[in-house]
Design a protein around this motif. Structure first.
Motif, PDB file in Angstrom:
ATOM      1  N   ALA A  11      -5.977  -5.200   0.638  1.00  0.00           N
ATOM      2  CA  ALA A  11      -4.804  -4.223   0.986  1.00  0.00           C
ATOM      3  C   ALA A  11      -4.043  -4.368  -0.313  1.00  0.00           C
ATOM      4  O   ALA A  11      -3.519  -5.337  -0.533  1.00  0.00           O
ATOM      5  CB  ALA A  11      -4.141  -4.674   2.086  1.00  0.00           C
ATOM      6  N   GLY A  12      -3.797  -3.174  -0.882  1.00  0.00           N
ATOM      7  CA  GLY A  12      -2.991  -3.187  -2.136  1.00  0.00           C
ATOM      8  C   GLY A  12      -1.377  -3.251  -1.620  1.00  0.00           C
ATOM      9  O   GLY A  12      -1.374  -2.708  -0.459  1.00  0.00           O
ATOM     10  N   ILE A  13      -0.602  -3.668  -2.473  1.00  0.00           N
ATOM     11  CA  ILE A  13       0.859  -3.492  -1.876  1.00  0.00           C
ATOM     12  C   ILE A  13       1.326  -1.749  -2.239  1.00  0.00           C
ATOM     13  O   ILE A  13       1.028  -1.460  -3.355  1.00  0.00           O
ATOM     14  CB  ILE A  13       1.818  -4.300  -2.732  1.00  0.00           C
ATOM     15  CG1 ILE A  13       1.518  -5.445  -2.369  1.00  0.00           C
ATOM     16  CG2 ILE A  13       3.217  -3.790  -2.439  1.00  0.00           C
ATOM     17  CD1 ILE A  13       2.875  -6.626  -2.833  1.00  0.00           C
ATOM     18  N   ALA A  14       1.611  -1.260  -1.040  1.00  0.00           N
ATOM     19  CA  ALA A  14       1.945   0.296  -1.168  1.00  0.00           C
ATOM     20  C   ALA A  14       3.011   0.406  -2.339  1.00  0.00           C
ATOM     21  O   ALA A  14       3.155   1.505  -2.882  1.00  0.00           O
ATOM     22  CB  ALA A  14       2.331   0.761   0.106  1.00  0.00           C
ATOM     23  N   THR A  15       3.973  -0.550  -2.270  1.00  0.00           N
ATOM     24  CA  THR A  15       5.367  -0.141  -3.138  1.00  0.00           C
ATOM     25  C   THR A  15       5.082  -0.276  -4.491  1.00  0.00           C
ATOM     26  O   THR A  15       6.126   0.019  -5.025  1.00  0.00           O
ATOM     27  CB  THR A  15       6.245  -1.167  -2.321  1.00  0.00           C
ATOM     28  OG1 THR A  15       5.764  -2.575  -2.382  1.00  0.00           O
ATOM     29  CG2 THR A  15       6.668  -0.683  -0.967  1.00  0.00           C
TER      30      THR A  15
END
Lengths: 401, 328
Positions: free
Chosen positions: A292-296
């Motif tokens: 999961a990548g950081i969305a921000t």
């Protein structure tokens, strides 16, 4: 005595009448609903399955909320096409039995055209057998086990990376960037933990590191000092843990209490704010690989995080944006299937086919193109480091295929 | 191999003692109730768990009010221990009143079932309250007593490695010893203790000798549950993170400890608890080395339970138990 008998007859009679009334009322309302909506022909239901209760509820709920957000945003668009979108969230309790039972319910509901889920690979694998039987397409935001797509099911897709990519990517980082020569591996004996730990082990050995220990722990235990004493004796440069954040947090905390200062590393199961809560300050110098990548990090992601916070009053978790993107992919496929079907309700098979044909979908965190197995070609592994006891951690590296 | 085992021995012994002390006090609760009622109170593990939650809740509210930093930490601990043990003691008495007393003359199996029912009830109740308050049932309390203490075992013998412990280890051990000694004194030296022993020996005759049996049994439950609750607090301080299901595995192991020492025997329960803790820790740290990697650390429970089975085969009354003579 007589009065007692009369009373009991009276109560059971009331109960029986009540039951009958309840049943018939249900039936009439259902038919009314169907009639009102033109025989139910224009309702499209999308199910989510994730643990909404239990130890993994933090992550499970984030998937549901992410999917919900995506669905609600596209409601209007689908209404213009003449369809009413509905979300039906199911709680799989991280339990394969419950997941399969829910999958049967989902399969029986003819209006469901797709599933977003699950969190746990152990639940997704048996449940997807049922989806395949009913040809319901599943888009998984979080299942990393290789078996999920390796069985070659037509309905199973995922937008995140696989364990045989995550483990070696972590191992490569540990050996090359962190300079770990001796590595101690602990795993939690689940399908997920063991699979990941073994993939890591293989990768680390290939990269030239020595594995000085490969030990298991039991889920639900709270005292891991025994295993940690072995770690202490072997003096590794790095400890790898394959498992979930509850045990991971305790393990890190107890290790730091024992004076084990070497870096810890774990997989996406540790990617949760609860890890920081459990381990506290001890979480510093911990690395996690995550699908999961950081969305921000992107502009779209920041907007997403704000919308999410505004709507649900919660900060995003690692899989919130993946839940959002999985739903996005599914809705795009449904939309295309509708168009291909002459603006009529498509069948489940048509939707499943459309999902597999999704190309270059731009999501908030990941671009999506499915290969023939249902794996995402653009899936990446992200490596994070906890430098402070705050969540999310700092992005350290990105590995693509 | 031997050298390896010896190197880690000091650390293993210390960790084993901390775990064993927890097992020992929980085992006391099982043993007391069994000694008097011949009833295995399977809800005891959940009383322990409730104690851990009540204690952590009090500590969390202390720190929310800022009292934790303003008062001496030992005083805070004492307050929490007392408040928690009174709460769980009363809870234990309530359970006895509701679930066991009405069934006192029923077959043993029936009370066993209500006990299991009560334990599920408690698990889900605690889980419900915590999820309501926090949205997540895993609770992490404020960390107290976190200073590291290094024990230079290598100065005793150079083959040892130095051991290090958190200072909470001493708190756990000292509190546990105080609780065990006080209980031992209470049961063996006071009037109420004598009444308890009398009821344990023969309930009817004790009643004829003007012992208020109901009161004695209620008191037994109060003391047993208070000890269990206080241990819960110690556990929460030592390990930091708790969830509503910690009582199950721990309760099972404490029960085993009680059986190992001879169920019904208070000193036996203490001994059994310490032995089980040490064995478990030793197995977890050394099984892979001794077995050359065939058995991993996860088999520690099998190892500990095998020892239990061996003891029970050759000395079925437990290490400290007396062979019971069937009452005629």
């Amino acid at each position: 005595m007589k009065r007692k008998k009369a009373f009991s007859i009276f109560t059971s009679a009331t109960l029986a009448i009540g039951l009958l009334a309840g049943c018939s009322a249900d039936k009439t309302s259902e038919t009314a609903k169907n009639n009102g909506e033109g025989g139910g022909g224009n309702v499209i239901k999308i199910a989510t399955q994730s643990p909404l209760s239990g130890g993994a509820a933090t992550l499970g709920e984030s998937i549901k909320l992410g999917a919900q957000l995506a669905l609600e945003e596209q409601k209007e668009k689908f209404e213009k096409l003449g369809f009413k979108l509905e979300l039906v969230p199911y709680d799989d309790q991280a339990d394969p039995k419950k997941g399969v039972a829910n999958a049967q319910l989902i399969g029986a509901d003819q209006q469901v055209l797709g599933v977003v889920g699950h969190l746990n690979s152990g639940v997704a694998i048996p449940s997807s057998e049922i989806y395949e039987k009913y040809s319901i397409p599943m888009v998984s935001p979080a299942n990393t086990a290789t078996d999920v797509t390796d069985r070659g099911l037509k309905t199973v897709n995922r937008i995140c990376a696989r364990d045989d990519f995550q483990g070696p990517a972590g191992a490569k980082f540990a050996v090359e960037k962190l300079g770990a020569k001796k590595i101690f591996i602990i795993q939690d004996k689940t399908a997920y933990g063991t699979g990941l730990a073994e993939a890591f082990k293989k990768g680390a050995e290939e990269a030239g590191a020595e594995i000085v220990g490969f030990e298991g722990i039991t889920i639900g235990e709270k005292d891991f000092n025994g295993v940690l004493n072995q770690v202490l004796a072997k003096k590794p440069d790095l400890v790898y843990f394959g498992g979930m954040y509850t045990e991971g947090g305790m393990l890190i905390k107890q290790a730091r209490d024992k004076g084990i200062t070497v870096p810890f590393m774990g997989g996406d199961g540790m990617d949760s704010s609860t890890l920081v809560e459990i381990a506290g300050d001890a979480v510093k110098n911990t690395f996690i690989t995550s699908a999961a990548g950081i969305a921000t990090t992107t502009e779209a992601g920041k907007q997403f995080a704000e919308k999410y916070k505004q709507k649900f009053g919660k900060n995003i978790e690692s899989y919130s944006a993946y839940g959002y993107d999985a739903m996005g992919v599914l809705l795009k496929a449904i939309e295309e299937a509708i168009k291909a079907n002459g603006n009529k309700l498509p069948s489940r098979e048509q939707v499943a086919e459309a999902v597999r044909h999704v190309q270059d979908y731009e999501g908030v965190v990941t671009k999506v193109s499915f290969d023939e197995k249902g794996d995402n070609k653009y899936a990446k592994i992200y490596i994070y480091k906890f430098e402070e006891a705050t969540y999310p951690a700092r992005l350290e590296d990105e590995v693509s295929k | 191999m031997v050298e390896h085992v010896l190197q880690t021995l000091p650390q293993v012994v210390i960790d084993g003692l901390a775990l064993g002390a927890v097992y020992a006090i929980v085992a006391l609760g099982y043993t007391m109730v069994y000694g008097i009622l011949e009833l295995i109170n399977f809800a005891h593990g959940e009383i322990f768990m409730t104690g851990a939650f009540v204690g952590t809740a009090i500590l969390l509210s202390f720190s929310a009010f800022g009292w934790l930093s303003s008062m001496p930490i030992l005083l805070a601990l004492l307050l929490v221990l007392v408040a928690t043990s009174i709460t769980t003691g009363l809870l234990g008495m309530g359970i006895e009143r509701v679930a066991y007393r009405p069934l006192r003359n029923a077959p043993k199996l029936i009370t066993l079932i209500t006990a299991i029912g009560i334990s599920f009830l408690l698990q889900d109740f605690v889980r419900f309250v915590t999820e309501l308050k926090k949205g997540n049932y895993i609770l992490t309390g404020p960390s107290l007593f976190t200073e590291q203490v290094s024990i230079s075992a290598s100065s005793i013998w150079s083959g040892f490695h130095d051991a290090s412990v958190k200072s909470s280890f001493f708190i756990v051990l000292v509190t546990a010893v105080i609780m065990m000694v006080t209980l031992d004194f209470f049961v063996n030296k006071t009037k109420w203790g004598m009444a308890m022993r009398a009821v344990a020996q023969d309930r009817e005759t004790a009643a004829l000798m003007s012992v208020n049996v109901n009161k004695v049994i209620a008191l037994t439950f109060f003391i047993g549950s208070a000890l269990g609750g206080a241990t819960g607090v110690l556990f929460a301080i030592q390990y930091g993170t708790i969830d509503p299901y910690i009582g199950f595995i721990l309760g099972l192991k404490a029960f085993t400890a009680a059986v190992l020492g001879g169920i019904g025997n208070i000193r036996g329960a203490m001994f059994g608890g310490i032995v089980l803790g040490l064995l478990e820790m030793f197995a977890a740290a050394n099984l892979p080395i001794v077995s050359n990697g065939i058995l991993g650390a996860e088999y520690k429970d099998v190892f500990a339970f095998s020892i239990l089975i061996i003891v029970l085969i050759f000395k079925p009354e437990g290490l400290f138990g007396k062979v019971s003579v069937e009452k005629v």
